[in-house]
Scaffold this motif. Structure first.
Motif, mmCIF file in Angstrom:
data_model
loop_
_atom_site.group_PDB
_atom_site.id
_atom_site.type_symbol
_atom_site.label_atom_id
_atom_site.label_comp_id
_atom_site.label_asym_id
_atom_site.label_seq_id
_atom_site.Cartn_x
_atom_site.Cartn_y
_atom_site.Cartn_z
ATOM 1 N N SER A 50 -53.151 -5.263 -67.597
ATOM 2 C CA SER A 50 -52.988 -4.289 -66.624
ATOM 3 C C SER A 50 -52.115 -5.193 -65.314
ATOM 4 N N LEU A 51 -52.306 -7.197 -65.595
ATOM 5 C CA LEU A 51 -51.016 -7.684 -64.549
ATOM 6 C C LEU A 51 -49.871 -6.972 -64.786
ATOM 7 N N ARG A 52 -49.584 -7.311 -66.162
ATOM 8 C CA ARG A 52 -48.590 -7.136 -67.184
ATOM 9 C C ARG A 52 -47.982 -5.856 -66.469
ATOM 10 N N SER A 53 -48.402 -4.434 -66.687
ATOM 11 C CA SER A 53 -47.931 -2.899 -65.882
ATOM 12 C C SER A 53 -47.119 -3.622 -64.471
ATOM 13 N N LYS A 54 -48.612 -4.470 -63.861
ATOM 14 C CA LYS A 54 -47.749 -4.544 -62.108
ATOM 15 C C LYS A 54 -47.007 -5.624 -62.135
ATOM 16 N N LEU A 55 -46.975 -6.084 -62.743
ATOM 17 C CA LEU A 55 -45.976 -7.460 -62.398
ATOM 18 C C LEU A 55 -44.139 -6.290 -63.335
ATOM 19 N N MET A 56 -44.498 -6.006 -63.608
ATOM 20 C CA MET A 56 -43.223 -5.315 -64.332
ATOM 21 C C MET A 56 -43.244 -4.128 -63.468
ATOM 22 N N SER A 57 -43.464 -2.769 -62.926
ATOM 23 C CA SER A 57 -43.349 -2.230 -62.204
ATOM 24 C C SER A 57 -42.737 -3.415 -60.438
ATOM 25 N N LEU A 58 -43.302 -4.117 -60.363
ATOM 26 C CA LEU A 58 -43.038 -5.295 -59.153
ATOM 27 C C LEU A 58 -41.372 -5.396 -59.713
ATOM 28 N N VAL A 59 -41.330 -5.864 -60.635
ATOM 29 C CA VAL A 59 -39.579 -6.112 -60.549
ATOM 30 C C VAL A 59 -38.415 -4.970 -60.877
ATOM 31 N N LEU A 60 -39.414 -4.080 -61.281
ATOM 32 C CA LEU A 60 -38.080 -2.737 -60.914
ATOM 33 C C LEU A 60 -38.377 -2.664 -60.002
ATOM 34 N N ASP A 61 -39.912 -2.507 -59.124
ATOM 35 C CA ASP A 61 -39.022 -2.077 -57.131
ATOM 36 C C ASP A 61 -38.086 -2.821 -57.059
ATOM 37 N N LYS A 62 -38.320 -4.338 -56.954
ATOM 38 C CA LYS A 62 -36.971 -5.226 -56.260
ATOM 39 C C LYS A 62 -36.020 -4.921 -57.072
ATOM 40 N N ALA A 63 -35.448 -4.317 -58.332
ATOM 41 C CA ALA A 63 -34.134 -4.464 -58.013
ATOM 42 C C ALA A 63 -34.455 -2.639 -57.979
ATOM 43 N N LEU A 64 -34.518 -1.306 -58.181
ATOM 44 C CA LEU A 64 -34.423 -0.806 -57.423
ATOM 45 C C LEU A 64 -34.426 -0.357 -55.739
ATOM 46 N N VAL A 100 -27.819 -1.468 -51.092
ATOM 47 C CA VAL A 100 -26.575 -1.648 -51.669
ATOM 48 C C VAL A 100 -26.040 -0.030 -50.362
ATOM 49 N N ALA A 101 -27.045 1.176 -51.128
ATOM 50 C CA ALA A 101 -26.492 2.135 -50.515
ATOM 51 C C ALA A 101 -26.343 2.289 -48.855
ATOM 52 N N ALA A 102 -27.104 1.413 -48.285
ATOM 53 C CA ALA A 102 -27.480 1.234 -47.242
ATOM 54 C C ALA A 102 -26.714 0.288 -45.938
ATOM 55 N N GLY A 103 -25.384 0.143 -47.182
ATOM 56 C CA GLY A 103 -24.278 -0.291 -46.823
ATOM 57 C C GLY A 103 -24.114 -2.249 -46.152
ATOM 58 N N ASN A 104 -25.370 -2.578 -47.777
ATOM 59 C CA ASN A 104 -25.522 -4.071 -47.501
ATOM 60 C C ASN A 104 -25.068 -4.330 -48.708
ATOM 61 N N GLN A 105 -23.383 -5.180 -48.674
ATOM 62 C CA GLN A 105 -22.646 -5.490 -49.922
ATOM 63 C C GLN A 105 -22.167 -6.814 -50.294
ATOM 64 N N THR A 106 -22.725 -7.563 -49.108
ATOM 65 C CA THR A 106 -22.480 -8.739 -50.230
ATOM 66 C C THR A 106 -23.898 -9.761 -49.720
ATOM 67 N N LEU A 107 -23.748 -11.011 -50.927
ATOM 68 C CA LEU A 107 -25.286 -11.580 -51.762
ATOM 69 C C LEU A 107 -25.645 -12.208 -50.936
ATOM 70 N N VAL A 108 -24.934 -12.301 -49.667
ATOM 71 C CA VAL A 108 -25.820 -13.303 -48.623
ATOM 72 C C VAL A 108 -26.394 -11.952 -48.101
ATOM 73 N N ASP A 109 -25.944 -11.037 -47.733
ATOM 74 C CA ASP A 109 -26.498 -9.469 -47.109
ATOM 75 C C ASP A 109 -27.656 -9.419 -47.470
ATOM 76 N N LEU A 110 -27.416 -9.376 -49.060
ATOM 77 C CA LEU A 110 -28.453 -8.663 -50.040
ATOM 78 C C LEU A 110 -29.543 -9.141 -50.245
ATOM 79 N N ILE A 111 -29.238 -10.698 -49.861
ATOM 80 C CA ILE A 111 -30.880 -11.722 -50.008
ATOM 81 C C ILE A 111 -31.611 -12.246 -48.918
ATOM 82 N N ARG A 112 -31.087 -11.876 -47.167
ATOM 83 C CA ARG A 112 -31.174 -11.692 -46.638
ATOM 84 C C ARG A 112 -32.262 -10.434 -46.172
ATOM 85 N N GLU A 113 -31.759 -9.711 -46.895
ATOM 86 C CA GLU A 113 -31.982 -7.887 -46.931
ATOM 87 C C GLU A 113 -33.581 -7.627 -47.761
ATOM 88 N N SER A 114 -33.303 -8.694 -48.887
ATOM 89 C CA SER A 114 -34.506 -8.077 -49.992
ATOM 90 C C SER A 114 -35.603 -9.220 -49.761
#
Lengths: 312, 312
Positions: B66-80, B86-100
Motif C-alpha cells: 500500500s505504501l508503494r502505491s501511495k509513494l508512486m502516486s506522490l511522485v506522479l502528483d509532484k510531476a503533474l 509551467v502552464a500557469a506561467g512559471n518558467q524558470t527553475l528558480v520559480d518552479l522550485i519556489r512554487e513546487s
C-alpha cells in the motif's frame, strides 16, 4: 554493509522493480543479495555493484541522492508511458497491464492518479485520453500565436492552390505540424496538427534546416535508418539547395505516393517556420512543381512580411 | 520492529519527503523514530502509527504494497503539478522550485524527465509546455468527431447570429468547451477550447444537466461556494426549466457582465452536447433573448438530425 543492501532491496520491492520491464530478479535465493542485484539491474548500474559493495558511509548519502532521482524518473516514465499506451488504443486495464508489463496494482494506481489529474478519463471500464490534455494542448497552440495571425492568408492560398497546406516548425531533430488546411483533391494526404516527423525526410524540415548554420546539419542526419533510399551526402546537398533556392521538396520520403514542396520564413528572433504544399505525387508533375515552388516562396515572403509588419 | 522503522526512514529519504510540501520532520533527533514519523505524516497516516508499531511480520507485506502505491502516486502528483505550474506561467527553475516547494534536485530531475518525454520543452533557460501535449490534445480533439461534423453548420449560424458560439460537453461536475467560434461584437467573451467551468453555473451545463435523470442533479450542486448568489433550490429549478423548455441561460454566473443561452442535443448513446450563444449582457436584452432561445433550440435540433442522419 548488509544494512545498505537491505535498504536497496526494500526499495526494489517498494517500487515494484521485480515486475517491471527490463528487470529480472537474479536466481539467488539469498533475499538480500538477489534484491540488491535486481535493483541495480533495474537502474542500469550493473557495473557499479562491486564498487558499491565497497563504498564508505559518507558516499552512501551521495548514492542515495542519485538513486532517489533515478527512481523518481522511473515512476514518472512508467506513468507517461501509460498515457502513450492509452493514446495508442490500449483502453482496458487488462490491455494496459499486458502492454506496460507492470503489476496490476501499480498499473491501477498510476492510472487512477492520471485520471484524478484529468490526463486520462475512465468510463464504461475503458481508459481514454483526458480533457486536461486537450486543455494543455490548446494552451500550447495559443502560444504559437503566429499561426493565428497567418491563418487568414493561409486560407486564401488554400483556396487558390487546392492542395493540402501545412505550417511546421523544428523541435529538436523533428518537425511538428502546427497548422493544416485540407485540400480539395480526391486523394488526400493524411496528416494532423501536432504530427511529428524526422526533419530530414520532409520538405518543411529541409527548408528549415537550410536556414540553420551548416555546422549543425549533421545533427539532423544522425538517425537515418540503415537501408534508407538516400544517404547523408545526398540529403546534405538538399539542405544546400534549400538554402540557395529558398525552397525544398520531398518525394515519397515520408510515405509512398506523397510529396511536398516547402519554403521557410522567420517568425521572430527565436523561431523559423515553414509552409508547404503537400499531396499525392500524381498531382505534382514537373511543370506544376516549378510553379508550386514559386508559390511557396511567395507565401513564405508574404507571411514574413505580415509577421514583420505586425511588429513581431 | 526497528528494521521496519529503518526501511520507512530510508524511503522517506529516498523520496525526498522531508523537503516536500506538507511534510515536517518532527523534532526528535532519534534517527529512526523521526524518519518514521516524517514518512507517515507525508502519507497522511498519522493515526496509524501506533497500530503499525504493533504489526506482525505478515502484515508488513500488505503495508509495503500500500505504501508503494501511495509513494508512486506522490511522485506522479509532484510531476503533474510541475506541468500545471509551467502552464500557469512559471518558467524558470528558480520559480518552479519556489512554487513546487520541492528540492532543487528533485525539481530538476522531474523536469528533465518531462522534457525527455516532450511534455515540457526547455530552451533559453526557460521551461514551456511541450509539443507532446499539443499532439495528445489534438488526438483527444479528433476523438470528438462530432465537432468536425457539425463545424460547417455551426459556422453558418455564427454568420447569422454574430455572437460567440460554443459547443460543450459534460466531464464529471464540469463542462468543457470543445468548439468555439468568435463573434463579431466589440465586446468579446474570452473563452477557449478545452476550457472547463462548473456545470451548474453555465447555460450549457444547465441544459446538459436538464437532460440527465433528476436523481443525479444534486451531485452537480455539491461545490457551490458559500456566498454564491444562487442557492441550490434556485439552481435546481433552472435544471427543471431546462428540461421543460429545452433551453437554459446564465447571467453573470460565470463572469461579471457576460451571459449565455444554450440547448442540448444527443451526439450518440453515450454523449450529449450543448450549443450556446454567449456574449456581453448589453447585447442580450429581453426581446432578443426570446429570439435567441428559439435559435439555440433550432441549432440543437438541426445538429441532432445531422448526427442522426450520418448514422451516429
Amino acid at each position: 554493509m548488509l544494512g545498505f543492501a537491505r535498504e536497496l532491496r526494500v526499495l526494489g520491492e517498494l517500487l515494484d522493480l521485480s515486475s517491471s520491464a527490463g528487470v529480472t530478479c537474479l536466481g539467488s535465493q539469498d533475499e538480500q543479495g538477489s534484491g540488491f542485484l535486481a535493483l541495480f539491474r533495474a537502474l542500469a548500474l550493473d557495473d557499479g555493484i562491486d564498487h558499491i559493495l565497497m563504498i564508505s558511509g559518507s558516499t552512501r548519502r551521495e548514492i542515495m541522492r542519485s538513486l532517489r532521482s533515478k527512481l523518481m524518473s522511473l515512476v514518472l516514465d512508467k506513468a507517461l508511458n501509460l498515457i502513450g499506451l492509452v493514446a495508442a488504443g490500449n483502453q482496458t486495464l487488462v490491455d494496459l497491464i499486458r502492454e506496460s508489463e507492470l503489476s496490476r496494482s501499480t498499473t491501477h494506481r498510476l492510472l487512477s492518479t492520471l485520471v484524478a489529474h484529468g490526463y486520462l478519463s475512465y468510463s464504461s471500464k475503458r481508459y481514454d485520453l483526458g480533457f486536461k490534455l486537450l486543455e494543455l494542448g490548446e494552451k500550447k497552440k495559443r502560444s504559437l500565436d503566429f499561426v493565428e495571425t497567418l491563418r487568414p492568408t493561409l486560407q486564401e492560398y488554400a483556396e487558390r492552390v487546392g492542395d493540402t497546406l501545412h505550417l511546421a516548425i523544428l523541435d529538436g531533430p523533428d518537425i511538428i505540424l502546427v497548422e493544416r488546411i485540407a485540400g480539395r483533391r480526391e486523394l488526400q494526404i493524411r496528416s494532423h496538427v501536432g504530427q511529428r516527423a524526422p526533419a530530414y525526410r520532409t520538405a518543411v524540415g529541409k527548408a528549415l534546416i537550410g536556414r540553420r548554420p551548416s555546422h549543425t546539419w549533421n545533427a539532423y542526419l544522425q538517425n537515418i535508418p540503415k537501408h534508407y533510399a538516400r544517404n547523408m551526402t545526398e540529403i546534405r546537398s538538399e539542405f544546400e539547395n534549400a538554402k540557395r533556392r529558398r525552397f525544398a521538396t520531398d518525394f515519397e520520403e515520408v510515405s509512398l505516393g506523397t510529396c511536398g514542396v516547402a519554403a521557410a520564413f522567420r517568425v521572430n528572433q527565436f523561431v523559423d517556420a515553414a509552409v508547404s504544399i503537400n499531396g499525392a505525387t500524381v498531382y505534382f508533375q514537373n511543370d506544376r512543381l516549378t510553379q508550386l515552388s514559386s508559390t511557396v516562396i511567395e507565401m513564405a515572403d508574404r507571411f514574413q512580411s505580415i509577421l514583420g509588419n505586425s511588429g513581431k
